[in-house]
Scaffold this active site. Sequence first.
Site, PDB file in Angstrom:
ATOM      1  N   HIS A  50      41.543  49.718  37.918  1.00  0.00           N
ATOM      2  CA  HIS A  50      40.446  49.207  38.739  1.00  0.00           C
ATOM      3  C   HIS A  50      39.154  49.395  37.934  1.00  0.00           C
ATOM      4  O   HIS A  50      39.029  50.361  37.165  1.00  0.00           O
ATOM      5  CB  HIS A  50      40.328  49.976  40.048  1.00  0.00           C
ATOM      6  CG  HIS A  50      41.533  49.849  40.944  1.00  0.00           C
ATOM      7  ND1 HIS A  50      41.467  50.056  42.307  1.00  0.00           N
ATOM      8  CD2 HIS A  50      42.828  49.528  40.682  1.00  0.00           C
ATOM      9  CE1 HIS A  50      42.681  49.874  42.838  1.00  0.00           C
ATOM     10  NE2 HIS A  50      43.519  49.564  41.872  1.00  0.00           N
TER      11      HIS A  50
ATOM     12  N   LYS B 103      35.257  33.894  43.714  1.00  0.00           N
ATOM     13  CA  LYS B 103      35.830  34.946  42.869  1.00  0.00           C
ATOM     14  C   LYS B 103      37.025  34.399  42.073  1.00  0.00           C
ATOM     15  O   LYS B 103      37.195  34.691  40.886  1.00  0.00           O
ATOM     16  CB  LYS B 103      36.289  36.097  43.779  1.00  0.00           C
ATOM     17  CG  LYS B 103      36.610  37.381  43.057  1.00  0.00           C
ATOM     18  CD  LYS B 103      37.187  38.454  43.977  1.00  0.00           C
ATOM     19  CE  LYS B 103      36.292  38.919  45.067  1.00  0.00           C
ATOM     20  NZ  LYS B 103      36.732  40.217  45.655  1.00  0.00           N
TER      21      LYS B 103
ATOM     22  N   TYR C 275      40.234  40.410  51.854  1.00  0.00           N
ATOM     23  CA  TYR C 275      40.073  41.177  53.098  1.00  0.00           C
ATOM     24  C   TYR C 275      40.619  40.419  54.310  1.00  0.00           C
ATOM     25  O   TYR C 275      39.952  39.516  54.834  1.00  0.00           O
ATOM     26  CB  TYR C 275      38.576  41.507  53.282  1.00  0.00           C
ATOM     27  CG  TYR C 275      38.100  42.385  52.148  1.00  0.00           C
ATOM     28  CD1 TYR C 275      38.149  43.765  52.252  1.00  0.00           C
ATOM     29  CD2 TYR C 275      37.699  41.828  50.931  1.00  0.00           C
ATOM     30  CE1 TYR C 275      37.767  44.576  51.188  1.00  0.00           C
ATOM     31  CE2 TYR C 275      37.324  42.626  49.851  1.00  0.00           C
ATOM     32  CZ  TYR C 275      37.359  44.000  49.990  1.00  0.00           C
ATOM     33  OH  TYR C 275      37.014  44.796  48.921  1.00  0.00           O
TER      34      TYR C 275
ATOM     35  N   GLU D  42      49.473  51.840  44.423  1.00  0.00           N
ATOM     36  CA  GLU D  42      48.122  52.242  44.018  1.00  0.00           C
ATOM     37  C   GLU D  42      48.027  53.762  44.067  1.00  0.00           C
ATOM     38  O   GLU D  42      48.483  54.385  45.028  1.00  0.00           O
ATOM     39  CB  GLU D  42      47.075  51.628  44.966  1.00  0.00           C
ATOM     40  CG  GLU D  42      45.660  52.101  44.625  1.00  0.00           C
ATOM     41  CD  GLU D  42      44.598  51.515  45.532  1.00  0.00           C
ATOM     42  OE1 GLU D  42      44.482  50.282  45.602  1.00  0.00           O
ATOM     43  OE2 GLU D  42      43.882  52.305  46.181  1.00  0.00           O
TER      44      GLU D  42
ATOM     45  N   ALA E 180      33.202  54.628  42.329  1.00  0.00           N
ATOM     46  CA  ALA E 180      32.147  53.630  42.533  1.00  0.00           C
ATOM     47  C   ALA E 180      30.969  53.873  41.591  1.00  0.00           C
ATOM     48  O   ALA E 180      30.093  53.041  41.459  1.00  0.00           O
ATOM     49  CB  ALA E 180      31.682  53.661  43.977  1.00  0.00           C
TER      50      ALA E 180
END
Length: 286
Positions: free
Chosen positions: A78, A164, A144, A17, A51
């Site tokens: 993303h 999801k 998570y 990433e 964001a």
Amino acid sequence: MKLTDIYKQDKTILSFEIFPPKAQEELDNIDETLEMLCDLKPDYISVTFGAGGSSNNNKTIAICNKIKEKYHTEPVAHLTCLSYDKPEIDEFCKELEAAGIENILALRGDVNPNAPSKGVFNYASELIEYIRPKTNFCIAGACYPECHTESPDKVADMRNLKHKVDAGAEVLLSQLFFDNKYFFDMVESARIAGIDVPITPGIMPCLTVKSIQRMVSTCGATLPLNFQRIIERYGEKPEAFLDAGLAYAISQIIDLLTTGCDGIHLYTMNRPSAVKRICDGIKNII
Ligand code: FAD
């Protein structure tokens, strides 16, 4: 190539990433970072997205395009939704499609006072439900190991994760963690809940004490005792801390791979030399 096809290969998947640098000078040097990272032959590179209210989001698309066209490596863009409305998301999707991007990591995004919620998309699953029928992207989602910081408990978090995946997330990438037990427990709960998509652990190498403290305070990751001892012993010696931090990441990765994980997602923090040291440490393993 779509992530689902990448994960069908009979191999351990290595992915990175990166984030679009804010400073123009660093952006000009992104090629240096990409060149070093792509030399390590990752299966894909994901690029973060602001964001909201950030001009860096156009850079996400441009960098993804560069990863694909110039470095012949698969990009994953993303895409956050909290501070966008439907026409804005449509526009991002159009730009991503025009740039030939096939994979998206669909996210809610962190609550950000500088980019208030538009109240249209409240959760990543709502973004996925919206773009799934309109586009041909392969969609990944976040998960998570230590529970999302806003979740009341692990059961609620797992129920939302299942929702999801049912909405269309075909791969899950995890938040960073320093104790593998949390990841193993989350995967077990996910399998019991009927989630059968690939779940890849996200590993953040510890490069400086400051960056680790920042990450721990924002994402709530637990620092195990053996890691706290590294900070106590080497916290004042940056080079020794870096050696110990990289060795810690390597030992985490080896434990994850020997326990059956099908991939590793490295949070590179745009530090390719540190990533190279990790890859060198596992080159005969991965
Ligand atoms: P969601 O899946 O929507 O979950 C958010 C919270 O809402 C959770 O507590 C969840 O349990 C709960 N929830 C979900 N659905 C429901 C429902 N139907 N009812 C009630 N509660 C619900 N942030 C960025 O800004 N840019 C990035 O590029 C970025 N990349 C990331 C990459 C990875 C791999 C990860 C793990 C995180 C990344 N983040 C990024 C951070 C992420 O945006 C935040 O963690 C954010 O707070 C949650 O995003 P999400 O997509 O996981 O949210």
